[in-house]
Write a protein that holds these residues in place. Structure first.
Motif, mmCIF file in Angstrom:
data_model
loop_
_atom_site.group_PDB
_atom_site.id
_atom_site.type_symbol
_atom_site.label_atom_id
_atom_site.label_comp_id
_atom_site.label_asym_id
_atom_site.label_seq_id
_atom_site.Cartn_x
_atom_site.Cartn_y
_atom_site.Cartn_z
ATOM 1 N N VAL A 53 -7.686 2.061 -2.657
ATOM 2 C CA VAL A 53 -6.673 1.608 -1.699
ATOM 3 C C VAL A 53 -7.216 1.638 -0.277
ATOM 4 N N PHE A 54 -7.870 2.741 0.093
ATOM 5 C CA PHE A 54 -8.321 2.898 1.475
ATOM 6 C C PHE A 54 -9.559 2.061 1.791
ATOM 7 N N LEU A 55 -10.437 1.875 0.799
ATOM 8 C CA LEU A 55 -11.648 1.084 1.030
ATOM 9 C C LEU A 55 -11.472 -0.381 0.645
ATOM 10 N N LYS A 56 -10.314 -0.691 0.045
ATOM 11 C CA LYS A 56 -10.044 -2.052 -0.427
ATOM 12 C C LYS A 56 -11.125 -2.517 -1.403
ATOM 13 N N LYS A 57 -11.432 -1.648 -2.353
ATOM 14 C CA LYS A 57 -12.414 -1.937 -3.398
ATOM 15 C C LYS A 57 -11.707 -1.906 -4.751
ATOM 16 N N PHE B 232 -7.066 6.277 -4.900
ATOM 17 C CA PHE B 232 -6.972 6.458 -3.450
ATOM 18 C C PHE B 232 -8.173 5.828 -2.743
ATOM 19 N N ILE B 233 -9.350 5.997 -3.312
ATOM 20 C CA ILE B 233 -10.551 5.392 -2.723
ATOM 21 C C ILE B 233 -10.416 3.871 -2.708
ATOM 22 N N LEU C 212 0.828 4.047 -3.000
ATOM 23 C CA LEU C 212 0.497 5.456 -2.785
ATOM 24 C C LEU C 212 1.631 6.370 -3.245
ATOM 25 N N GLU D 109 0.821 -1.209 0.000
ATOM 26 C CA GLU D 109 0.000 0.000 0.000
ATOM 27 C C GLU D 109 0.855 1.260 0.000
ATOM 28 N N GLU E 183 -10.016 0.945 -8.371
ATOM 29 C CA GLU E 183 -8.688 0.867 -8.974
ATOM 30 C C GLU E 183 -8.784 0.469 -10.449
ATOM 31 N N LYS F 142 -4.155 -7.662 -5.718
ATOM 32 C CA LYS F 142 -5.152 -7.209 -4.755
ATOM 33 C C LYS F 142 -6.501 -7.879 -4.983
#
Length: 228
Positions: free
Chosen positions: A77-81, A74-75, A27, A23, A85, A182
């Motif tokens: 990565v942080f939400l793991k969706k 970014f969304i 980033l 991660e 991506e 991922k």
């Protein structure tokens, strides 16, 4: 293991970020690529004197679309969706294609054109075009200076654009590998640390089994032929 093997072992990261967690490396990479995208936009318009209006607008809209798409990463990565991506990756791939079109429009179409290589020198064309648009400049006094500047600018921009395109393509490959990793991790079947490596290991086993089976078939066929 040699240095090359260490740096390029993990294909989901830039080679100089191989030692960082996934991660963190992702980033840092996306921040770096944000800057590369901004720089690429200015390379797209570096020969802006020659653009018709709709081409300049395309450069502007594609820039803001590409820069805005980084929010999706970014969304994700942080939400793991992974869907966010994937959306970013799709837009980024389209942007690479558009940037390649600008490269052709700016450089390849004129440098490799038969007309500009033989019948009419491209540097003379760019210089005269500039002087026609800036009539306050004296033709005789400024022609050689402007021609030299146009020539230097065109070659430097072309080389820089090639480098930037290669970096973006390299990042796109990294991004594809990262999302594949991922996607497996987010499925939660075997745990975050083992699933990706396990999937690659299973793929190697399948390939080995196919090879072994093929060899067995060849040996079996040879034995039958010898018996006959």
């Amino acid at each position: 293991m040699n240095l090359k093997g260490i740096l390029f072992k993990d294909k989901t990261k830039f080679f100089f970020l191989y030692f960082l967690p996934d991660e963190v490396a992702a980033l840092i990479s996306v921040v770096l690529m944000f800057g590369v995208t901004v720089g690429d936009h200015y390379l797209n318009i570096c020969m802006n004197d020659n653009y018709v209006p709709y081409v300049a607008k395309l450069a502007k809209y594609s820039k803001w679309t590409a820069l805005g798409s980084y929010v999706f990463f970014f969304i994700g990565v942080f939400l793991k969706k992974i869907i966010f991506e994937q959306l970013f990756a799709t837009i980024f791939t389209v942007y690479i294609f558009i940037s390649g079109c600008f490269f052709y429009y700016n450089f390849a179409s004129i440098i490799f054109s038969w007309t500009y290589r033989t019948a009419y020198n491209v540097f003379d064309y760019l210089t005269e075009l500039y002087l026609y648009d800036h009539k306050e400049l004296d033709w005789d006094e400024n022609y050689n200076r402007l021609r030299s500047e146009k020539k230097t600018k065109l070659w430097l921009c072309m080389i820089a654009h090639i480098v930037v395109l290669l970096v973006m393509i390299y990042y796109n490959i990294i991004l594809t590998e990262y999302m594949e990793k991922k996607k497996l991790e987010f499925s939660g079947e075997l745990g975050e640390n083992n699933l990706y490596e396990n999937s690659k290991f299973q793929g190697n086993i399948k390939s080995s089994n196919i090879t072994i089976n093929d060899n067995d078939n060849v040996i079996s066929k040879s034995n039958k032929d010898s018996q006959n």
